[in-house]
Design an enzyme around this catalytic site. Sequence first.
Site, short mmCIF file in Angstrom:
data_model
loop_
_atom_site.label_atom_id
_atom_site.label_comp_id
_atom_site.label_asym_id
_atom_site.label_seq_id
_atom_site.Cartn_x
_atom_site.Cartn_y
_atom_site.Cartn_z
N HIS A 148 20.29 31.97 -3.37
CA HIS A 148 20.62 33.08 -4.50
C HIS A 148 20.60 34.27 -3.85
O HIS A 148 19.93 34.74 -3.08
CB HIS A 148 19.63 32.75 -5.60
N HIS A 199 19.98 38.15 -5.05
CA HIS A 199 19.22 39.09 -6.04
C HIS A 199 20.09 40.27 -6.22
O HIS A 199 20.53 40.98 -5.35
CB HIS A 199 17.92 39.61 -5.49
P1 5GP Z 1 13.14 34.34 -3.84
O1 5GP Z 1 11.60 34.49 -3.84
O2 5GP Z 1 13.21 32.63 -3.59
O3 5GP Z 1 14.04 35.22 -3.23
O4 5GP Z 1 13.55 34.45 -5.52
C1 5GP Z 1 13.36 33.51 -6.53
C2 5GP Z 1 13.33 34.23 -7.76
O5 5GP Z 1 13.43 33.07 -8.77
C3 5GP Z 1 12.15 35.02 -7.80
O6 5GP Z 1 12.57 36.36 -8.20
C4 5GP Z 1 11.55 34.40 -9.32
O7 5GP Z 1 10.85 35.49 -9.92
C5 5GP Z 1 12.95 33.95 -9.71
N1 5GP Z 1 12.45 32.61 -10.63
C6 5GP Z 1 11.54 31.48 -10.35
N2 5GP Z 1 11.67 30.51 -11.23
C7 5GP Z 1 12.32 31.30 -12.28
C8 5GP Z 1 12.68 30.61 -13.70
O8 5GP Z 1 12.27 29.71 -14.13
N3 5GP Z 1 13.79 31.57 -14.27
C9 5GP Z 1 14.08 32.54 -13.88
N4 5GP Z 1 14.87 33.19 -14.72
N5 5GP Z 1 13.98 33.02 -12.52
C10 5GP Z 1 13.13 32.41 -11.73
#
Ligand code: 5GP
Length: 130
Positions: A116, A118
Site C-alpha cells: 500500500h 500512504h
Molecule cells: P503500514 O503500517 O503497514 O504501513 O500501514 C497500514 C495502515 O493501515 C496503517 O496506517 C493503519 O492505520 C491502517 N489500517 C489498519 N487497519 C485498518 C482498517 O481496518 N481500516 C483502515 N481504513 N485503515 C486501516
Amino acid sequence: MAASEKEAALAAVPTDSPTIFDKIIKKEIPSTVVYEDDKVLAFRDINPQAPTHILIIPKVKDGLTGLAKAEERHIEILGYLLYIAKVVAKQEGLGDGFRIVINDGPNGCQSVYHLHLHLLGGRQMNWPPG
Ligand code: 5GP
C-alpha cells in the site's frame, strides 16, 4: 518501546495470508473509499497521521505483500498505483504538495502485508521522517 512500535514488532513477520485489506476490498468491513477502479482501491486510513491520509492498494495482491517482493510482472501495477496517488492528491485538493510513503518490512514499520501507498497531506511535512 511505544505501543505503536510494539504493534509493529508483533506484526513484523511477513506473510502472504489474507489481510484486513482483503476484507476492505470485498466491502466486508467498511471504509471510506475515495477512489476505486478495476485495479486499485483508495480509502482513508483509520488512524490518520495528517489531515489527509489515504491508503492506495492493488485489488489483486499477486504476491505483493510489500515492495520488497516486487518482481518484473508488477512493474505496471506499481506505476499505476503512483499515478493514482497523483490523481487522488489532485482530487483531495493537495495542490501545495503531499507525501507518498511505502513502509516495508519490520524496519520500515510495515504492519499490513498487502502493498500500500500512504498518501499524506494537508499539513507541512518534516524531514527527516521518524
Ligand atoms: P503500514 O503500517 O503497514 O504501513 O500501514 C497500514 C495502515 O493501515 C496503517 O496506517 C493503519 O492505520 C491502517 N489500517 C489498519 N487497519 C485498518 C482498517 O481496518 N481500516 C483502515 N481504513 N485503515 C486501516
